[in-house]
Design a protein around this motif. Structure first.
Motif, PDB file in Angstrom:
ATOM      1  N   MET A  80       0.797  -1.222   0.000  1.00  0.00           N
ATOM      2  CA  MET A  80       0.000   0.000   0.000  1.00  0.00           C
ATOM      3  C   MET A  80       0.831   1.275   0.000  1.00  0.00           C
ATOM      4  O   MET A  80       0.308   2.364  -0.242  1.00  0.00           O
ATOM      5  CB  MET A  80      -0.943   0.006   1.210  1.00  0.00           C
ATOM      6  CG  MET A  80      -1.855  -1.204   1.312  1.00  0.00           C
ATOM      7  SD  MET A  80      -2.979  -1.131   2.729  1.00  0.00           S
ATOM      8  CE  MET A  80      -4.212   0.059   2.133  1.00  0.00           C
ATOM      9  N   GLY A  81       2.122   1.150   0.307  1.00  0.00           N
ATOM     10  CA  GLY A  81       2.977   2.321   0.364  1.00  0.00           C
ATOM     11  C   GLY A  81       3.209   2.766   1.803  1.00  0.00           C
ATOM     12  O   GLY A  81       2.683   2.201   2.753  1.00  0.00           O
ATOM     13  N   LEU A  82       4.024   3.805   1.966  1.00  0.00           N
ATOM     14  CA  LEU A  82       4.351   4.331   3.288  1.00  0.00           C
ATOM     15  C   LEU A  82       3.169   5.134   3.825  1.00  0.00           C
ATOM     16  O   LEU A  82       2.702   6.070   3.175  1.00  0.00           O
ATOM     17  CB  LEU A  82       5.588   5.230   3.196  1.00  0.00           C
ATOM     18  CG  LEU A  82       6.100   5.837   4.502  1.00  0.00           C
ATOM     19  CD1 LEU A  82       6.625   4.742   5.430  1.00  0.00           C
ATOM     20  CD2 LEU A  82       7.183   6.874   4.214  1.00  0.00           C
ATOM     21  N   PRO A  83       2.658   4.797   5.006  1.00  0.00           N
ATOM     22  CA  PRO A  83       1.491   5.504   5.545  1.00  0.00           C
ATOM     23  C   PRO A  83       1.767   6.984   5.827  1.00  0.00           C
ATOM     24  O   PRO A  83       2.910   7.380   6.083  1.00  0.00           O
ATOM     25  CB  PRO A  83       1.186   4.754   6.846  1.00  0.00           C
ATOM     26  CG  PRO A  83       1.837   3.422   6.696  1.00  0.00           C
ATOM     27  CD  PRO A  83       3.054   3.668   5.868  1.00  0.00           C
ATOM     28  N   ASP A  84       0.714   7.760   5.812  1.00  0.00           N
ATOM     29  CA  ASP A  84       0.785   9.157   6.244  1.00  0.00           C
ATOM     30  C   ASP A  84       0.632   9.253   7.760  1.00  0.00           C
ATOM     31  O   ASP A  84       1.209  10.135   8.392  1.00  0.00           O
ATOM     32  CB  ASP A  84      -0.328   9.966   5.560  1.00  0.00           C
ATOM     33  CG  ASP A  84      -0.208   9.949   4.059  1.00  0.00           C
ATOM     34  OD1 ASP A  84       0.570  10.758   3.514  1.00  0.00           O
ATOM     35  OD2 ASP A  84      -0.864   9.110   3.418  1.00  0.00           O
ATOM     36  N   ARG A 132      11.054  11.174   3.687  1.00  0.00           N
ATOM     37  CA  ARG A 132       9.979  11.895   3.001  1.00  0.00           C
ATOM     38  C   ARG A 132       9.786  13.290   3.580  1.00  0.00           C
ATOM     39  O   ARG A 132       9.312  14.204   2.887  1.00  0.00           O
ATOM     40  CB  ARG A 132       8.693  11.093   3.106  1.00  0.00           C
ATOM     41  CG  ARG A 132       7.523  11.650   2.299  1.00  0.00           C
ATOM     42  CD  ARG A 132       6.297  10.750   2.418  1.00  0.00           C
ATOM     43  NE  ARG A 132       5.833  10.634   3.803  1.00  0.00           N
ATOM     44  CZ  ARG A 132       4.922   9.758   4.218  1.00  0.00           C
ATOM     45  NH1 ARG A 132       4.396   8.895   3.367  1.00  0.00           N
ATOM     46  NH2 ARG A 132       4.564   9.707   5.481  1.00  0.00           N
ATOM     47  N   GLY A 133      10.113  13.454   4.850  1.00  0.00           N
ATOM     48  CA  GLY A 133       9.961  14.749   5.510  1.00  0.00           C
ATOM     49  C   GLY A 133       8.570  15.012   6.033  1.00  0.00           C
ATOM     50  O   GLY A 133       8.222  16.159   6.344  1.00  0.00           O
ATOM     51  N   SER A 134       7.766  13.944   6.183  1.00  0.00           N
ATOM     52  CA  SER A 134       6.401  14.125   6.688  1.00  0.00           C
ATOM     53  C   SER A 134       5.866  12.802   7.221  1.00  0.00           C
ATOM     54  O   SER A 134       6.363  11.724   6.881  1.00  0.00           O
ATOM     55  CB  SER A 134       5.468  14.643   5.595  1.00  0.00           C
ATOM     56  OG  SER A 134       5.274  13.663   4.594  1.00  0.00           O
ATOM     57  N   GLY A 135       4.837  12.911   8.044  1.00  0.00           N
ATOM     58  CA  GLY A 135       4.183  11.736   8.613  1.00  0.00           C
ATOM     59  C   GLY A 135       3.785  12.003  10.045  1.00  0.00           C
ATOM     60  O   GLY A 135       4.311  12.910  10.695  1.00  0.00           O
ATOM     61  N   GLY A 177      10.326  16.775  10.387  1.00  0.00           N
ATOM     62  CA  GLY A 177       8.997  16.956   9.791  1.00  0.00           C
ATOM     63  C   GLY A 177       8.012  15.878  10.169  1.00  0.00           C
ATOM     64  O   GLY A 177       6.860  15.898   9.733  1.00  0.00           O
ATOM     65  N   VAL A 178       8.451  14.912  10.988  1.00  0.00           N
ATOM     66  CA  VAL A 178       7.559  13.841  11.450  1.00  0.00           C
ATOM     67  C   VAL A 178       6.915  14.278  12.767  1.00  0.00           C
ATOM     68  O   VAL A 178       7.605  14.642  13.716  1.00  0.00           O
ATOM     69  CB  VAL A 178       8.318  12.519  11.646  1.00  0.00           C
ATOM     70  CG1 VAL A 178       7.372  11.420  12.134  1.00  0.00           C
ATOM     71  CG2 VAL A 178       8.993  12.098  10.343  1.00  0.00           C
TER      72      VAL A 178
END
Length: 261
Positions: A80-84, A132-135, A177-178
């Motif tokens: 499914m990919g890397l979760p947010d 990714r710089g977010s999550g 950014g996490v």
């Protein structure tokens, strides 16, 4: 389409939060030990909300088993990919009596599930989120982590550890950014609380809790007690002198032991 990964998804808070996210158009990866219950719920929910096969996936894993939850996380990323958002919700509550030798093993089980299980849930996603710089990493704690309650030593200790752990992790990841969010529920009507033998003020449904929790996560709130009236009680508990706190609890029912019927 955004993705959320939720542990403890076979009932209660985890299932209620999954429902809110699905209603908001998210993709959901749901994890639990009881894969049969999870699969049945998923089939029903897919019909109710007319979900496509890419919207809701289930994974069987036990957060006490580090290899098990990491494998489920890796499978989610591959499929499914890397979760947010990752929500470490799986937890257990067992009453203990430290005078009883067998209860030491129960305490270990509670700590392994509620504390180490949370760290193991977050672990597989941190490097990817940093790159990714977010999550958002969300730890479900409890008001029980603020002060110790009779018979509740294992659960209170584990949730106090969760609060401190998430606070430490928030400081470590802030520059990347996490976001790390700690949510401390008060009393929520779930299988975890239904056997409690003491008053549960401001008891709320899992559905009502989930709606408020999802809003907190979206805002990037660092720490939130839900519901708000319990947040006021939590602040008072933090500052209440021990002598007063002990008098308030004197004579109150204690959490039943794990072996009690």
């Amino acid at each position: 389409m955004r993705l959320v990964f939720i542990t403890g998804g076979s009932s209660g808070i985890g299932q209620a939060m999954a429902t809110v996210y699905l209603q908001q158009g998210w993709r959901v990866a749901l994890v639990a030990r009881r894969l049969d219950a999870l699969t049945a719920w998923t089939a029903d929910m897919s019909v109710q909300l007319a979900l496509g096969p890419d919207r809701l996936q289930v994974y069987g894993a036990d957060v006490q088993d580090v290899d098990s939850i990491i494998a489920a996380a890796d499978q989610c990323i591959a499929q499914m990919g890397l979760p947010d958002v990752v929500i470490a919700n799986a937890g257990i509550s067992q009453g203990v009596d430290t005078a009883e030798r067998e209860d030491l093993a129960v305490m270990r089980q509670v700590m392994d599930t509620n504390v180490l299980g949370m760290a193991a849930t977050f672990h597989p996603f941190i490097r990817g989120m940093q790159a990714r710089g977010s999550g958002s990493l969300v730890g479900i704690a409890s008001v029980a982590g603020i002060r110790g309650l009779p018979g509740h030593a294992a659960y209170c200790a584990s949730k106090a550890a969760v609060i401190s752990y998430c606070e430490s992790l928030r400081g470590e990841l802030r520059a990347s950014g996490v976001c790390v969010t700690t949510i401390a529920p008060g009393y929520v009507a779930t299988p975890l609380t239904e056997r409690n033998r003491y008053p549960m003020p401001f008891l709320m449904s899992a559905e009502a809790f989930a709606k408020q929790a999802v809003r907190c996560i979206a805002r990037g709130t660092s720490y939130q007690v839900i519901p708000r009236p319990m947040a006021v009680v939590a602040k008072l508990l933090r500052i209440l002198p021990n002598a007063v706190f002990d008098r308030v609890l004197k004579g109150q029912p204690r959490k039943h032991r794990h072996s009690d019927n």
